[in-house]
Every structure is written in structure tokens, then in C-alpha cells.
Design a protein around this motif. Structure first.
Motif, PDB file in Angstrom:
ATOM      1  N   SER A 202       6.869   7.914  23.121  1.00  0.00           N
ATOM      2  CA  SER A 202       5.691   7.685  22.277  1.00  0.00           C
ATOM      3  C   SER A 202       4.720   8.854  22.358  1.00  0.00           C
ATOM      4  N   ASP A 203       4.554   9.408  23.569  1.00  0.00           N
ATOM      5  CA  ASP A 203       3.621  10.521  23.739  1.00  0.00           C
ATOM      6  C   ASP A 203       4.100  11.798  23.047  1.00  0.00           C
ATOM      7  N   LYS A 204       5.398  11.882  22.774  1.00  0.00           N
ATOM      8  CA  LYS A 204       5.945  13.065  22.108  1.00  0.00           C
ATOM      9  C   LYS A 204       5.865  12.962  20.584  1.00  0.00           C
ATOM     10  N   ILE A 205       5.565  11.775  20.082  1.00  0.00           N
ATOM     11  CA  ILE A 205       5.555  11.514  18.636  1.00  0.00           C
ATOM     12  C   ILE A 205       4.119  11.529  18.133  1.00  0.00           C
ATOM     13  N   SER A 206       3.917  12.033  16.928  1.00  0.00           N
ATOM     14  CA  SER A 206       2.583  12.070  16.328  1.00  0.00           C
ATOM     15  C   SER A 206       1.988  10.674  16.209  1.00  0.00           C
ATOM     16  N   LEU A 207       0.677  10.588  16.432  1.00  0.00           N
ATOM     17  CA  LEU A 207      -0.022   9.310  16.268  1.00  0.00           C
ATOM     18  C   LEU A 207      -0.033   8.868  14.812  1.00  0.00           C
ATOM     19  N   GLU A 208       0.155   9.816  13.891  1.00  0.00           N
ATOM     20  CA  GLU A 208       0.130   9.514  12.462  1.00  0.00           C
ATOM     21  C   GLU A 208       1.498   9.740  11.825  1.00  0.00           C
ATOM     22  N   ARG A 209       2.543   9.450  12.552  1.00  0.00           N
ATOM     23  CA  ARG A 209       3.875   9.758  12.041  1.00  0.00           C
ATOM     24  C   ARG A 209       4.182   9.007  10.750  1.00  0.00           C
ATOM     25  N   SER A 210       5.076   9.569   9.977  1.00  0.00           N
ATOM     26  CA  SER A 210       5.498   8.960   8.713  1.00  0.00           C
ATOM     27  C   SER A 210       6.615   7.957   8.968  1.00  0.00           C
ATOM     28  N   LEU A 211       6.746   7.015   8.041  1.00  0.00           N
ATOM     29  CA  LEU A 211       7.811   6.026   8.104  1.00  0.00           C
ATOM     30  C   LEU A 211       8.603   6.037   6.808  1.00  0.00           C
ATOM     31  N   SER A 212       9.883   5.807   6.908  1.00  0.00           N
ATOM     32  CA  SER A 212      10.710   5.688   5.713  1.00  0.00           C
ATOM     33  C   SER A 212      10.432   4.340   5.048  1.00  0.00           C
ATOM     34  N   ASP A 213      10.330   4.346   3.732  1.00  0.00           N
ATOM     35  CA  ASP A 213      10.082   3.110   2.984  1.00  0.00           C
ATOM     36  C   ASP A 213      11.392   2.342   2.873  1.00  0.00           C
ATOM     37  N   ILE A 214      11.532   1.292   3.662  1.00  0.00           N
ATOM     38  CA  ILE A 214      12.806   0.574   3.750  1.00  0.00           C
ATOM     39  C   ILE A 214      12.795  -0.739   2.965  1.00  0.00           C
ATOM     40  N   ARG A 215      11.816  -0.910   2.095  1.00  0.00           N
ATOM     41  CA  ARG A 215      11.744  -2.149   1.320  1.00  0.00           C
ATOM     42  C   ARG A 215      12.875  -2.238   0.295  1.00  0.00           C
ATOM     43  N   HIS A 216      13.088  -3.438  -0.194  1.00  0.00           N
ATOM     44  CA  HIS A 216      13.992  -3.643  -1.327  1.00  0.00           C
ATOM     45  C   HIS A 216      13.468  -2.823  -2.500  1.00  0.00           C
ATOM     46  N   ALA A 217      14.373  -2.250  -3.287  1.00  0.00           N
ATOM     47  CA  ALA A 217      13.969  -1.358  -4.383  1.00  0.00           C
ATOM     48  C   ALA A 217      13.013  -2.039  -5.357  1.00  0.00           C
ATOM     49  N   ASP A 218      13.208  -3.333  -5.613  1.00  0.00           N
ATOM     50  CA  ASP A 218      12.347  -4.032  -6.566  1.00  0.00           C
ATOM     51  C   ASP A 218      10.939  -4.255  -6.027  1.00  0.00           C
ATOM     52  N   CYS A 219      10.784  -4.256  -4.699  1.00  0.00           N
ATOM     53  CA  CYS A 219       9.443  -4.416  -4.115  1.00  0.00           C
ATOM     54  C   CYS A 219       8.545  -3.238  -4.486  1.00  0.00           C
ATOM     55  N   LYS A 220       9.147  -2.086  -4.683  1.00  0.00           N
ATOM     56  CA  LYS A 220       8.369  -0.880  -4.992  1.00  0.00           C
ATOM     57  C   LYS A 220       7.800  -0.914  -6.409  1.00  0.00           C
ATOM     58  N   LYS A 221       8.270  -1.854  -7.231  1.00  0.00           N
ATOM     59  CA  LYS A 221       7.791  -1.968  -8.612  1.00  0.00           C
ATOM     60  C   LYS A 221       6.789  -3.107  -8.781  1.00  0.00           C
ATOM     61  N   LYS A 222       6.554  -3.861  -7.739  1.00  0.00           N
ATOM     62  CA  LYS A 222       5.729  -5.066  -7.851  1.00  0.00           C
ATOM     63  C   LYS A 222       4.254  -4.734  -8.044  1.00  0.00           C
ATOM     64  N   LEU A 223       3.600  -5.539  -8.864  1.00  0.00           N
ATOM     65  CA  LEU A 223       2.153  -5.466  -9.052  1.00  0.00           C
ATOM     66  C   LEU A 223       1.516  -6.683  -8.388  1.00  0.00           C
ATOM     67  N   TYR A 224       0.308  -6.498  -7.901  1.00  0.00           N
ATOM     68  CA  TYR A 224      -0.411  -7.584  -7.248  1.00  0.00           C
ATOM     69  C   TYR A 224      -1.820  -7.671  -7.812  1.00  0.00           C
ATOM     70  N   LEU A 225      -2.462  -8.801  -7.603  1.00  0.00           N
ATOM     71  CA  LEU A 225      -3.793  -9.032  -8.156  1.00  0.00           C
ATOM     72  C   LEU A 225      -4.726  -7.865  -7.865  1.00  0.00           C
ATOM     73  N   SER A 226      -5.488  -7.469  -8.869  1.00  0.00           N
ATOM     74  CA  SER A 226      -6.404  -6.340  -8.690  1.00  0.00           C
ATOM     75  C   SER A 226      -7.631  -6.730  -7.882  1.00  0.00           C
ATOM     76  N   LYS A 227      -7.933  -8.024  -7.832  1.00  0.00           N
ATOM     77  CA  LYS A 227      -9.050  -8.521  -7.027  1.00  0.00           C
ATOM     78  C   LYS A 227      -8.489  -9.294  -5.845  1.00  0.00           C
ATOM     79  N   LEU A 228      -8.535  -8.682  -4.663  1.00  0.00           N
ATOM     80  CA  LEU A 228      -8.014  -9.309  -3.451  1.00  0.00           C
ATOM     81  C   LEU A 228      -9.115  -9.345  -2.393  1.00  0.00           C
ATOM     82  N   PRO A 229      -9.063 -10.312  -1.486  1.00  0.00           N
ATOM     83  CA  PRO A 229     -10.100 -10.407  -0.447  1.00  0.00           C
ATOM     84  C   PRO A 229      -9.943  -9.319   0.611  1.00  0.00           C
ATOM     85  N   LYS A 230     -11.042  -9.000   1.264  1.00  0.00           N
ATOM     86  CA  LYS A 230     -11.000  -8.051   2.376  1.00  0.00           C
ATOM     87  C   LYS A 230     -10.424  -8.727   3.621  1.00  0.00           C
TER      88      LYS A 230
END
Length: 364
Positions: A152-180
Motif C-alpha cells: 500500500s505504501d508503494k502505491i499512489s494514494l490517488e491511484r486509478s482504477l479500471s472501470d469494471i462495470r457492465h457495459a450497459d451501466c456506463k450508459k445509464k442516466l440518473y436523476l439530475s436532482k439527488l440528495p447530498k
């Protein structure tokens, strides 16, 4: 006398007809008012917002087609008219909800992360060299934490991650008004780089307008770097977004979580472990079901960070998470309906002794 009676009768008939038409007009006005009230309840006030209005009715031909399909031959029967009006309002309501959704992806950040290379980047595992792998430091840290903290100490604190979601998840839209949300992270003697990486992944991959705060709750840690050093780091690097609460004795996981919840400000509370990483667009799919029904409790599909090399991988592609009657989290196979709709939440029902409990497990 007879002529007077006829005139009085005519006057009575005229007055009766005037009163009759008044009643009809008044009832029609009342129905229109009631229907307008129904419309206002179904269609949020946001309909009057010009930017949203433009987005919402960008496909008027489609809307007109839906409304036309609801036309029918009727003979001015009140019930038929009322039903048609209500059906049209339902169509308008559905059309509005669909057109109030947005794409929450931060494509600039995604493009930047794809370019990153180095130890652990893209969620890949990192292997220590022979000298570090045999070092006393590695063994000491492993025994203290239960995972390879030196990696862990050898890896960046802000390391990147591969997007492993289902391909259709990347096309999904969600409500424009969401709670904090307020993110609450209880910890006890967590390794410093692991805790910080958890914070960075939340901050970087959460829409800023949805993140009220991150609350770290220290369950009476003993490690020095989790005291003043941690306070100074979050003050300098997160500018008030991250807060640290310290308990004066060991309270355990649940009481520690509740200590954070009592000080949270946002409408929705998110509880995390102190050794996690959030992936792309993790939050909107989780809180949309809550925005639609505030009694909903959601749980994400939980991926895996390898304890030896910190490789980030999917837990599996063919299972769903559930709680059993001892409230233990388990994985069970997907049913056919869920396989057909892999981007939708899994709403699960369990029955035992005629008692039914619903769990909403959300795949992201």
C-alpha cells in the motif's frame, strides 16, 4: 290572473335553468381545479425552470404520440373525461421523470485516469522486489494489519482504477436532482496510506455537489500517526471537507458508526470501512432509489482488493448480495430475471414463518 301565473312560471323556469347551468359550470371549474392540483402534485415545480423545461420537452413528437394513443371515443361522460385526464397526467409525469435524468460521469477525470501508469495503477496488483518482500518491515506491517501494508505504501494514494462495470451501466442516466450524502468511516488503528487512499477515492470519484462531508470516527486508536499527523493532513489537504471525531474509549463498530451519524449533516448517510476504494460513478446509482423512496436501504456490489498485492477485481459476475436472518451478508446466485436486467437493482424478498422482508441490493 292566469297571465300573471304564466309569467311567474316562466320566470321560475328561467331562474331554474340559470341555477342548473351555474351548478354545471361550478362543478366543471371544480374538476379543472382538482385536475390542476393533481397535475401539480404529479409534475414537480421544476417544470417551470426554463433550462429543465427545454431539456424535458426536447422530444415533443414522442410526447404527442403518447398522448394521442390515450385518445378514445367518448360521449362527454364525466368519468371517461376524468380517467383520460388522469391517464394523460401519468404520461406527462413519466415523461418528465425520464427527461430529468442526466449523465453523472466526469469524463475529463476518466480520461486523465486512463493515462496513469505506475505501481498499482488501473487497479493492477503490485509485487514487492525480493529485498522488500523478505524485509522485517513487511512482516511487521502484515502482522499488525492483516494485509500487505508495505505494498500500500508503494502505491499512489490517488491511484486509478479500471472501470469494471457492465457495459450497459456506463450508459445509464440518473436523476439530475439527488440528495447530498455524509460518508462516515469508522476506524481503529488503520494503516495510514490505506485510510488516506479510501478518502481520496471518495473525493475524486464523487460529484462535489452530492458530497456534503466525510466523517472519520476514531475508535480510540493507539497508533501515533492516526492522531495529530492525521488531523494536520486532512486540514491541509481537504479544506474542511473531511472531519475527524475521536472517541475517548473503545466503543466497537456500531457505536462508532452511530457517533458519526449523530454529527452528520446530509440527508443520506453512507457507511464505509476504512480500507475501501470507490470506482467510477459509484454514488448516483446508490442514492437514486433513496431519492425515489426514502425508506429504501441500498447496498452496492462489493468488489475485492487483494490483501497481498492490492489488485482491484470484481468479486464475481453471477451473484447477488443478501442478508440472512442472522443479518450476515452472503452471496447467492442470480435468478433469471436479474440476469436479463444486469443494470437494475435487485429487489429481494424472503419469507419465513409468514414474515416477509424486502432487501434492495444495488448493482453499480
Amino acid at each position: 290572473m292566469r297571465k300573471l301565473k304564466k309569467q311567474l312560471f316562466k320566470i321560475f323556469v328561467i331562474l331554474f335553468l340559470v341555477y342548473f347551468f351555474y351548478l354545471i359550470f361550478n362543478e366543471s371549474s371544480k374538476k379543472l381545479t382538482d385536475n390542476k392540483k393533481i397535475h401539480n402534485e404529479l409534475i414537480p415545480d421544476k417544470v417551470n425552470d426554463p433550462p429543465i423545461l427545454k431539456e424535458k420537452f426536447q422530444n415533443l413528437n414522442h410526447l404527442n404520440g403518447l398522448l394521442k394513443n390515450n385518445e378514445n371515443n367518448y360521449d362527454f361522460d364525466d368519468k371517461e373525461i376524468e380517467k383520460r385526464v388522469e391517464d394523460n397526467f401519468k404520461i406527462l409525469d413519466k415523461f418528465e421523470i425520464e427527461n430529468l435524468k442526466k449523465d453523472w460521469h466526469n469524463y475529463n477525470q476518466i480520461a486523465q485516469e486512463v493515462q496513469r501508469i505506475g505501481p498499482g495503477e488501473q487497479g493492477l496488483g503490485f509485487v514487492l522486489d525480493a529485498l522488500d518482500a523478505k524485509s522485517n518491515l513487511k512482516q511487521t506491517l502484515y502482522s499488525q494489519n492483516g494485509f500487505n501494508a508495505l505494498v500500500s505504501d508503494k502505491i499512489s494514494l490517488e491511484r486509478s482504477l479500471s472501470d469494471i462495470r457492465h457495459a450497459d451501466c456506463k450508459k445509464k442516466l440518473y436523476l439530475s436532482k439527488l440528495p447530498k450524502v455524509s460518508v462516515i468511516i469508522p476506524f481503529h488503528d488503520e494503516h495510514f496510506s490505506v485510510l488516506l487512499r479510501s478518502i481520496y477515492s471518495i473525493v475524486k470519484r464523487t460529484p462535489s455537489q452530492l458530497l456534503e462531508e466525510i466523517i472519520l470516527v476514531d475508535d480510540f486508536s493507539t497508533k501515533d500517526f492516526l492522531k495529530q499527523k492525521l488531523d494536520d493532513y486532512v486540514t491541509e489537504n481537504f479544506k474542511g471537507l473531511v472531519k475527524v471525531i475521536r472517541l475517548h474509549k473503545r466503543e466497537g463498530l456500531i457505536r462508532t458508526r452511530m457517533a458519526g451519524a449523530r454529527q452528520a449533516k446530509a440527508e443520506v448517510l453512507v457507511f464505509f470501512d476504512s480500507h475501501i476504494e470507490c470506482n467510477v460513478n459509484w454514488l448516483p446509482p446508490l442514492i437514486e432509489p433513496i431519492a425515489l423512496n426514502y425508506t429504501t436501504v441500498v447496498c452496492p456490489l462489493i468488489d475485492v482488493i487483494n490483501e497481498e498485492n492490492f489488485a482491484y477485481t470484481a468479486q464475481d459476475n453471477g451473484a447477488r448480495g443478501v442478508f440472512d436472518w442472522d443479518l450476515l451478508y452472503k452471496r447467492i446466485p442470480l435468478i433469471d430475471e436479474h440476469k436479463r436486467n444486469p443494470t437494475e437493482p435487485f429487489e429481494l424478498e424472503f419469507e419465513k414463518n409468514q414474515t416477509k422482508i424486502n432487501f434492495l441490493i444495488l448493482m453499480i
